[in-house]
Design a protein around this motif. Structure first.
Motif, PDB file in Angstrom:
ATOM      1  N   ARG A 258       0.824  -1.226   0.000  1.00 10.96           N
ATOM      2  CA  ARG A 258       0.000   0.000   0.000  1.00 10.96           C
ATOM      3  C   ARG A 258       0.856   1.273   0.000  1.00 10.96           C
ATOM      4  O   ARG A 258       0.327   2.367  -0.074  1.00 10.96           O
ATOM      5  N   LYS A 260       2.963   4.309  -1.111  1.00  6.14           N
ATOM      6  CA  LYS A 260       3.086   5.136  -2.319  1.00  6.14           C
ATOM      7  C   LYS A 260       3.999   6.349  -2.064  1.00  6.14           C
ATOM      8  O   LYS A 260       3.795   7.422  -2.632  1.00  6.14           O
ATOM      9  N   HIS A 301       6.008  11.873  -2.142  1.00  5.02           N
ATOM     10  CA  HIS A 301       4.660  11.303  -2.035  1.00  5.02           C
ATOM     11  C   HIS A 301       3.968  11.325  -3.395  1.00  5.02           C
ATOM     12  O   HIS A 301       3.931  12.358  -4.066  1.00  5.02           O
ATOM     13  N   HIS A 304      -0.666   7.872  -6.627  1.00 11.15           N
ATOM     14  CA  HIS A 304      -0.991   6.470  -6.878  1.00 11.15           C
ATOM     15  C   HIS A 304       0.247   5.590  -6.693  1.00 11.15           C
ATOM     16  O   HIS A 304       1.368   5.970  -7.073  1.00 11.15           O
ATOM     17  N   ARG A 305       0.065   4.418  -6.122  1.00  9.14           N
ATOM     18  CA  ARG A 305       1.176   3.512  -5.842  1.00  9.14           C
ATOM     19  C   ARG A 305       1.892   3.075  -7.115  1.00  9.14           C
ATOM     20  O   ARG A 305       3.136   3.013  -7.150  1.00  9.14           O
ATOM     21  N   GLU A 306       1.141   2.773  -8.178  1.00  8.97           N
ATOM     22  CA  GLU A 306       1.779   2.291  -9.404  1.00  8.97           C
ATOM     23  C   GLU A 306       2.756   3.328  -9.981  1.00  8.97           C
ATOM     24  O   GLU A 306       3.787   2.979 -10.547  1.00  8.97           O
ATOM     25  N   ALA A 308       4.454   5.459  -8.090  1.00  5.51           N
ATOM     26  CA  ALA A 308       5.612   5.448  -7.196  1.00  5.51           C
ATOM     27  C   ALA A 308       6.563   4.310  -7.570  1.00  5.51           C
ATOM     28  O   ALA A 308       7.785   4.495  -7.613  1.00  5.51           O
TER      29      ALA A 308
END
Length: 501
Positions: A258, A260, A301, A304-306, A308
């Motif tokens: 989770r 990101k 920061h 979205h995680r993808e 990052a």
């Protein structure tokens, strides 16, 4: 196997001695020390352990203050389970043994080895280590058995346990390169796997005067520490400092999935947050939510995680303002746990109250409060000390006391940031920090306080004074905030671990 063989294993070092309880009915006393209303005799205890061994096929041997059940289990082939398969168990009743404990922990999976720490008297020491055959089983044990009521009114604590394989080496000449340090450590110690060296914040051609040495096993690291620790050992003509390194935080995969936020290291001091944001936005405009830079590192920061994860693979090793940066996923801080060192460098992220009070009555532990010293630095949660229950112990007449310097202790003995900063300065051969108090008045008439911290002996040309941009209403809070802020700037690689100690 014959009973004689089993008895020789159980009684290899010293027979466990239990005293039958004397019940005085006239005074209303009861023999309920084990929570079950009955104290087992020596014969009953030995019979119970023998029955457990016959049922499971596991061997049992007592040595070096611990009793090992299994390790390996019957029919096991191949190497031991990998790191992350072992849990630490605290607050075990002193008269509870493997015949009661093993069945409880078998609920989570197959036990590779169960190590119960023992007193010379035959009682256990209140804690144990349980190694499972898979990481998933260890995680399940933590999930279902932490705070489990093992006996009426007796709750155990269970958390992950890791063997520390890393040493901190201080007072290294700053001109030495990683390859030189690695080769030298391989000459003087065995089992060296890697050396971690960080560049100086202001001069990237130099190191920071310390390194972390990774060994192939905890035993190899312990042997190296024993060889280097006397204080007379020198590298390149310099007396070095040696200690167990604060271990890296272990974060479960579900939590990391989770994340990101990226941790960016080795930035130039002059690089701005706007520059970092612009560089990380190049591969996908608008992907970066915000950037927080402290000294020569930053947290980036993403929305979205993808994005990052993609940015991490693209930006790692890139050059920003002349510096080659390192990029990794940031590890979230677990504010509920704190790293503690015990058992010759073996570590567990435990609160002090997990071990409980080392007395068979188990009833004199006192909490001195739960200080919540975590603060916000520039709007971000600072890595303040976690909420730790402190314990007091009875001071009996005749107890032998030894004069001790705080600098001979480990960082895990300190709970305040101010003490950590003093310890950190001493470890780097700097003079103690100097605190200068300033005040102002808020709009509603409150006196607000802030400390400026000065460390005059920093000689590498970097900043020697530090002042947070937040004000406090108490002197203690202001000092803690200033110490936390200073540590974040001086020790970015260890600050999040050190301040949780």
């Amino acid at each position: 196997m014959s009973q004689d063989f089993y008895w020789s294993l159980i009684l290899k070092t010293k027979q466990v001695c239990f005293v039958e309880a004397t019940v005085d009915m006239q005074e209303g006393n009861s023999a309920s020390a084990n929570g079950c209303g009955k104290i087992r005799s020596s014969t009953q205890n030995e019979a119970a352990l023998l029955a457990l061994m016959e049922k499971t096929g596991y061997s049992m041997v007592q040595e070096n203050g611990q009793r090992k059940f299994g390790g390996p289990p019957p029919g096991w082939e191949g190497p031991p389970p990998p790191r992350g398969c072992e849990v630490f168990v605290g607050k075990i009743p002193r008269d509870m043994y493997e015949d009661e404990l093993v069945p409880v922990f078998e609920r989570a999976g197959k036990i590779y080895e169960f190590r119960l720490m023992m007193e010379f008297s035959g009682e256990n020491r209140g804690y144990a280590f349980v190694m499972y055959t898979a990481k998933e089983e260890a995680q399940l044990a933590i999930k279902i058995l932490n705070n489990y009521e093992i006996r009426p009114g007796k709750f155990i604590g269970v958390c992950v346990s890791l063997d520390n394989c890393r040493l901190f080496i201080g007072a290294i000449p700053k001109e030495k390169k990683k390859e030189e340090i690695l080769n030298e450590m391989k000459k003087v110690t065995e089992g060296v796997v890697d050396v971690i060296v960080y560049p100086n914040a202001t001069d990237k051609t130099k190191n920071r005067g310390f390194a972390f040495v990774e060994y192939e096993s905890h035993r190899a690291a312990a042997m190296a520490r024993r060889r280097l620790i006397p204080g007379t050992f020198q590298l390149w003509g310099h007396a070095i400092q040696v200690d167990w390194a604060d271990p890296e935080k272990e974060v479960d995969e579900e939590t990391m999935q989770r994340v990101k936020v990226l941790y960016v290291r080795n930035l130039m001091m002059s690089t701005t947050e706007d520059t970092i944001k612009a560089e990380f936005n190049k591969f996908k405009p608008g992907a970066v939510e915000r950037v927080k830079k402290l000294r020569d590192y930053a947290f980036v920061h993403f929305f979205h995680r993808e994005d990052a994860v993609a940015a991490m693979s693209v930006m790692n090793g890139k050059c920003i303002d002349g510096a080659t940066i390192e990029v990794a996923l940031a590890k979230p801080v677990n504010k509920e746990n704190t790293w503690k060192q015990h058992f010759n460098g073996q570590t567990s992220p435990i609160s002090e109250n997990l071990l409980g009070f080392p007395n068979k009555e188990d009833g004199h532990q006192k909490s001195l409060g739960k200080p919540n010293l975590a603060v916000r630095l520039n709007g971000q949660h600072g890595p303040g000390p976690s909420e730790v229950e402190r314990c007091t112990y009875p001071f009996f007449p005749g107890i032998k006391l030894t004069p001790t310097s705080m600098y001979s202790l480990k960082s895990s003995h300190f709970s305040s940031a101010a003490m950590h900063l003093d310890y950190f300065c001493n470890k780097n051969n700097w003079t103690p920090p100097e605190y200068y108090l300033y005040s102002t008045t808020s709009q509603d008439g409150k006196i607000l306080l802030v400390y400026k911290v000065l460390i005059p002996s920093i000689a590498d040309g970097s900043q020697s004074y530090f002042m947070p941009d937040k004000l406090c209403t108490t002197v203690e809070g202001a000092k803690e905030l200033a110490a936390q802020f200073t540590l974040l700037h001086l020790a970015p690689e260890q600050a999040y671990i050190t301040l949780l100690s």
